[in-house]
Design an enzyme around this catalytic site. Structure first.
Site, PDB file in Angstrom:
ATOM      1  N   PHE A 240     -55.160  16.445 -50.958  1.00 37.51           N
ATOM      2  CA  PHE A 240     -54.399  15.253 -51.341  1.00 37.51           C
ATOM      3  C   PHE A 240     -54.589  14.998 -52.826  1.00 37.51           C
ATOM      4  CE2 PHE A 240     -53.744  10.719 -52.135  1.00 37.51           C
ATOM      5  CZ  PHE A 240     -52.440  10.608 -51.699  1.00 37.51           C
TER       6      PHE A 240
ATOM      7  N   ASP B  87     -60.153  17.965 -58.723  1.00 39.08           N
ATOM      8  CA  ASP B  87     -59.713  16.597 -58.444  1.00 39.08           C
ATOM      9  C   ASP B  87     -60.913  15.830 -57.899  1.00 39.08           C
ATOM     10  OD1 ASP B  87     -58.763  14.222 -57.433  1.00 39.08           O
ATOM     11  OD2 ASP B  87     -56.965  15.092 -56.506  1.00 39.08           O
TER      12      ASP B  87
ATOM     13  N   LYS C 103     -60.382   6.462 -58.780  1.00 39.74           N
ATOM     14  CA  LYS C 103     -60.892   5.457 -57.829  1.00 39.74           C
ATOM     15  C   LYS C 103     -62.134   4.677 -58.286  1.00 39.74           C
ATOM     16  CE  LYS C 103     -58.755   6.964 -53.575  1.00 39.74           C
ATOM     17  NZ  LYS C 103     -58.084   8.262 -53.596  1.00 39.74           N
TER      18      LYS C 103
HETATM   19  C1  LIG Z   1     -56.751   8.698 -53.853  1.00 39.21           C
HETATM   20  C2  LIG Z   1     -56.656  10.081 -54.361  1.00 39.21           C
HETATM   21  C3  LIG Z   1     -55.643  10.456 -55.273  1.00 39.21           C
HETATM   22  C4  LIG Z   1     -54.529   9.524 -55.686  1.00 39.21           C
HETATM   23  O1  LIG Z   1     -54.974   8.444 -56.425  1.00 39.21           O
HETATM   24  P1  LIG Z   1     -53.964   7.214 -56.727  1.00 39.21           P
HETATM   25  O2  LIG Z   1     -54.769   6.320 -57.629  1.00 39.21           O
HETATM   26  O3  LIG Z   1     -53.629   6.583 -55.419  1.00 39.21           O
HETATM   27  O4  LIG Z   1     -52.772   7.763 -57.398  1.00 39.21           O
HETATM   28  C5  LIG Z   1     -55.659  11.736 -55.770  1.00 39.21           C
HETATM   29  N1  LIG Z   1     -56.614  12.618 -55.405  1.00 39.21           N
HETATM   30  C6  LIG Z   1     -57.584  12.299 -54.536  1.00 39.21           C
HETATM   31  C7  LIG Z   1     -58.628  13.313 -54.178  1.00 39.21           C
HETATM   32  C8  LIG Z   1     -57.641  11.024 -53.969  1.00 39.21           C
HETATM   33  O5  LIG Z   1     -58.589  10.727 -53.079  1.00 39.21           O
END
Ligand SMILES: *Cc1c(COP(=O)(O)O)cnc(C)c1O
Length: 386
Positions: free
Chosen positions: A123, A210, A239
């Protein structure tokens, strides 16, 4: 717009790991705004830093130097061993920066159609590029045409990456989560990142991590890659970085740190004084309160207590995690548990249909973690035995 299937509760106040709704009812929070509020709600130091900055200077523009942004970049570089930083406002945007950086890196090498390797069950966000990169049909369906320039392989599988390496001449980078959060709390085997690092080095691919969910202490280290003793070329953050204010960052090292030139990328709000002050204080509190050690201890405590209480429970497939992310995989879909937990005044999350996900704040006390586990285990037993 009707983009969320919201639960019927409105929170009006928070303190530490506790939230109060508009009826005055108190809830125990094991979700932290989905891995955002690492310091809990309204940590006094964070609140004070935001108030002070708001009284001094909120926003100027990236047309000028931004002192707080330079301080934050310096601190992130110190903590990560990376070389520089670009600031934006969310995880998806941080990944967009990484994807653009990888494509430009490829074009600079003379590759006309640069391709990025991405993972199944990953994701990366909800923008067009990041939903294309995500390994989840649910976030893509209806938004075709998707973007080109991605090739997908199974997660935690080095052979699959080696196979692409042998056959595909257009690959310029690999984008991967050190653990998959949304994809079901999937923790790869210990040498996975080292193996990826090795292949990327041989092929001159950028290793792009990521760490939007795994970064800023969630794993028990500042960055999850630090468990592997490797350095990536690019790391994305969001986050937990601002303790609740919207801020994202894309860090780069070595050759990747030299790719963007003035005019290649930008953000109006990115890294403004207000959010950078919040992020600086978030990092300072994590250091000053030795929260990383606590994250490791409390995460182990939670998983041990879960294992004990669910030891002979049929239907519990696995309990896994790292630091303060924990997944409890059941044999059946269990999204209903979120509502049942809410009725018991506990906030949890279910991801990938069958995986209960706990993302408590780093400041949670052991006695509070005991309550989380005890309420949750009684709910799981009730749910599975009926
Ligand atoms: C939450 C998340 C995202 C997306 O972040 P947003 O601030 O909602 O755009 C991308 N990568 C990972 C691994 C995430 O957990």
């Amino acid at each position: 717009m009707n983009t969320y299937a919201r639960l019927p509760v409105t929170f009006v106040k928070g303190e530490g790991v506790w939230l109060w709704d508009d009826q005055g009812q108190r809830y125990l929070d094991a979700l932290s705004g989905v891995a955002v509020c690492g310091l809990g709600h309204c940590h006094p130091r964070l609140t004070k830093a935001i108030c002070q900055q708001a009284q001094t200077l909120i926003h100027t523009s990236n047309l000028f130097r931004v002192g707080k942004q330079e301080q934050l970049a310096t601190r992130l570089v110190e903590l990560s061993g990376m070389d520089n930083a670009f600031f934006c406002n969310s995880g998806a945007e941080a990944n967009e920066a990484a994807i653009k950086l990888a494509r430009l890196y490829g074009h600079n090498k003379g590759i006309a159609l640069p391709t990025i390797i991405v993972m199944e069950r990953s994701f990366h966000g909800r923008t067009m590029a990041t939903l294309t990169a995500s390994g989840n049909r649910k976030v893509q369906a209806g938004f075709e045409p998707l973007m080109t320039g991605f090739v997908r392989v199974p997660y935690n599988n080095l052979d699959a990456v080696a196979q692409v390496a042998a056959n595909n001449k257009e690959v310029v980078a690999l984008l991967v989560e050190p653990f998959q959060g949304e994809g079901g709390v999937n923790i790869p085997e210990v040498h996975y990142l080292q193996g990826l690092r090795e292949i990327c080095k041989q092929k001159d691919w950028l290793l792009m991590l990521d760490e939007v969910q795994s970064g800023i202490g969630r794993s028990g280290k500042w960055f999850a890659f630090q468990h592997s003793g490797i350095f990536p070329d690019v790391v994305t953050l969001a986050k937990g970085l601002g303790g609740g204010v919207p801020i994202g960052a894309c860090l780069a090292k070595g050759i990747a740190a030299e790719v963007f030139k003035p005019g290649n990328h930008a953000s109006t709000f990115g890294g403004n004084p207000l959010v950078c002050a919040a992020a600086l204080e978030t990092l300072a509190v994590i250091s000053d309160e030795n929260l990383l050690d606590h994250v490791v201890e409390l995460g182990d405590f939670i998983r041990n207590r879960l294992s004990t209480q669910l030891a002979n429970q049929k239907g519990v497939v696995d309990i896994r995690g790292q630091g303060l992310i924990t997944g409890i995989e059941l044999s059946v879909p269990c999204v209903d548990l979120v509502k049942k937990a809410l009725e018991r005044k506990l906030l949890i999350n279910v991801t990938s249909d069958k995986v209960i996900r706990l993302l408590p704040a780093y400041v949670m006390q052991q006695s509070e973690a005991e309550q989380v586990v005890d309420i949750l285990c009684s709910l799981i037993k009730e749910f599975l035995n009926n």
